[in-house]
Scaffold this active site. Structure first.
Site, short mmCIF file in Angstrom:
data_model
loop_
_atom_site.label_atom_id
_atom_site.label_comp_id
_atom_site.label_asym_id
_atom_site.label_seq_id
_atom_site.Cartn_x
_atom_site.Cartn_y
_atom_site.Cartn_z
N CYS A 71 0.83 -1.21 0.00
CA CYS A 71 0.00 0.00 0.00
C CYS A 71 0.86 1.26 0.00
O CYS A 71 1.80 1.38 0.79
CB CYS A 71 -0.92 -0.01 1.23
N CYS A 77 -0.61 6.36 7.02
CA CYS A 77 -1.90 5.92 7.54
C CYS A 77 -1.68 5.08 8.79
O CYS A 77 -0.77 4.27 8.86
CB CYS A 77 -2.63 5.12 6.48
N CYS A 80 -2.56 0.17 9.29
CA CYS A 80 -1.77 -1.07 9.24
C CYS A 80 -0.36 -0.82 9.77
O CYS A 80 0.20 0.27 9.58
CB CYS A 80 -1.67 -1.59 7.80
N CYS A 159 -6.15 2.27 -0.70
CA CYS A 159 -6.10 1.33 0.44
C CYS A 159 -6.18 -0.11 -0.06
O CYS A 159 -7.00 -0.44 -0.92
CB CYS A 159 -7.25 1.63 1.39
N GLN A 285 -18.74 -9.59 11.66
CA GLN A 285 -17.28 -9.68 11.50
C GLN A 285 -16.84 -9.01 10.20
O GLN A 285 -17.43 -9.21 9.15
CB GLN A 285 -16.84 -11.15 11.49
N TYR A 314 -23.29 -11.96 24.09
CA TYR A 314 -22.70 -10.94 23.22
C TYR A 314 -22.84 -11.42 21.78
O TYR A 314 -21.88 -11.53 21.03
CB TYR A 314 -21.23 -10.67 23.59
N GLU A 335 -27.71 -9.77 23.45
CA GLU A 335 -26.93 -8.70 22.81
C GLU A 335 -27.50 -7.36 23.25
O GLU A 335 -28.72 -7.17 23.28
CB GLU A 335 -26.97 -8.84 21.29
N CYS A 407 -11.45 -10.92 20.67
CA CYS A 407 -10.79 -10.08 19.68
C CYS A 407 -9.64 -9.29 20.29
O CYS A 407 -9.00 -8.47 19.61
CB CYS A 407 -11.78 -9.15 19.00
#
Length: 457
Positions: A71, A77, A80, A159, A285, A314, A335, A407
């Site tokens: 990229c 940016c 990443c 991107c 996701q 959740y 949720e 996560c």
């Protein structure tokens, strides 16, 4: 070593999420946003309780591991940090980070390594681009936050973690808003019109939803923008263009009111043979193909489900619940986001699943009133993990098996300490890379109650 001192050193390793460890002046210093093997110059900006942190000033020598990033925006940016590493090296770094964290709290755990994302580029199905300027009083920008900055925005028309449709839509919207001399919302003065551009696309279906998020401080006719967007030559198909109003002072994508400019306010995605209707702000996701790897892994960890009641806590839009429902007696999803619960109910009906129940509310408050008793529990909490009081209530159900999808591995490790202290053993875990090029990684962990037969899994 003192604050403000300029030092040099080589990054020995990177700890989660992006903390490079540098030996300098006789001690370890944390320098973020580097990769192992880089020789760096940094400024010491924090010394507290024996720990030192530095701000990266310059990369003096590249790492032997480095490759040219895919990229052109990489480095400027803030999205990443690992695009200058081969994907194999990215996986090895994340695997080592998760293993180290788990080893610190789980003595008998079987760690099964890391599973790769099916795609390393163009993998995201959702992007929240921000409006702003790259330099003070500069031209309008639309993209991501500049690395290390809360205010500056970098336009990212090339991107690589999204496909070309996103880039074409970004360029079109930025060009239109610039031509119309629209102002962006300033975080300090709380004045301005443009806030975010939300783009979502089904990886399997190709359906695209575009949502322009603004304040109510100005009025603009958006008919020409709609026309320009619909004329774009895209691989996918725009099924809805929306205008959302958000007058929140916080820098969040919030829905105060949404107007459908054309089409509809949802799109469809397919996951593991199931269909999902997804609205602009409901959780799903962000890597569809990676999600299939994640959920297949979770399903294998859940194990035998025949004649069992499963709690999916959740639950978001009910993805996991619906994947488990065909082989379970009943699945109860909880949720806090009401919009996501409405979507989950609709999706279950869409997939012909009649043994799913979805409840809107905070897990901490809701599970006291659920009449069903779970045989096993699946947890997929937000990044900060589970509220301590909610975790106690979950433990008190006394189920034989818990599958925890995380996560953020540091939050998982914190909750594992509590679970293990209350009679559970972490049996096995695996990392799943859902976010190539970035520092983020998912982890799936199976826990078994110590006096349960499943403890011998």
């Amino acid at each position: 070593m003192k604050k403000g001192q300029i030092l040099e050193g080589t990054i020995r390793e990177v700890k989660f999420p992006n903390k490079g460890i540098v030996e300098a002046d006789g001690r370890e210093v944390i320098v973020k946003n580097g990769v192992p093997g880089q020789k760096v110059r940094f400024s010491v900006n924090k010394i507290r309780k024996g720990k030192a942190e530095g701000r990266l000033l310059e990369i003096l020598e590249p790492s032997p591991l480095e490759i040219p990033p895919a990229c052109i925006h990489f480095g400027t940016c803030g999205g990443c940090i690992y695009q200058n590493l081969p994907y194999k090296e990215q996986l090895e770094i994340k695997e080592a980070q998760v293993r180290e964290l788990l080893d610190g709290v789980c003595s008998e755990l079987e760690f099964e390594g890391i599973k790769a994302s099916p795609k390393q580029n163009s993998y995201r199905n959702k992007m929240e681009f921000s409006f702003g300027d790259e330099v003070k009083d500069g031209p309008l920008a639309l993209g991501m936050h500049k690395r290390g900055s809360f205010y500056d925005i970098v336009s990212v028309p090339e991107c690589k973690i999204v496909d070309k449709d996103y880039n074409k839509i970004l360029k079109c919207v930025l060009s239109f808003c610039s031509e119309q001399s629209m102002t962006f919302y300033h975080k300090l003065t709380h004045k301005g019109y443009l806030r975010h551009l939300l783009v979502r696309k089904g990886a399997r279906t190709g359906e695209i939803l575009v949502d322009l998020v603004t304040t109510t401080q100005d009025e603009h006719n958006l008919d020409m923008l709609v026309m320009k967007l619909l004329r774009l030559k895209l691989e996918g198909c725009i099924v809805g263009i929306l205008h959302t109003e958000n007058d929140s002072l916080a820098d969040v994508v919030q829905n105060d009111r949404t107007e459908i400019l054309t089409g509809k306010d949802y799109f469809y995605e397919t996951l593991l043979g199931l269909n999902f209707k997804i609205s602009p702000f409901s959780f799903f996701q962000t890597n569809s193909l990676g999600a299939e790897v994640l959920y297949e892994t979770a399903r294998s960890y859940v194990g035998e489900t025949k004649d069992k009641v499963i709690f999916d806590l959740y639950s978001g839009t009910g993805t996991i619940a619906q994947i488990l429902a065909p082989v379970a007696k009943k699945v109860v999803g909880v949720e806090i986001v009401e919009e996501a619960v409405a979507a989950a109910k609709e999706n279950a009906a869409l997939n012909g699943l009649e043994n799913c129940e979805f409840i809107a509310g905070d897990v901490l408050k809701v599970i006291d009133n659920v009449t069903d008793k779970p045989d096993l529990i699946v947890l997929d909490p937000p990044r900060d993990g589970i509220h301590p009081k909610a975790l106690e209530k979950i433990i008190n159900f006394g189920v034989d098996r818990i599958v925890y999808i995380s996560c953020k591995p540091t939050s998982l490790v914190r909750d594992l300490e509590v679970l293990q202290g209350r009679g559970y053993r972490a049996v096995k875990a695996v990392a799943v890379d859902m976010f190539p090029g970035t520092a983020h990684v998912e982890t799936v962990c199976l826990l078994s109650r110590l006096n349960a037969a499943q403890h011998k899994i």
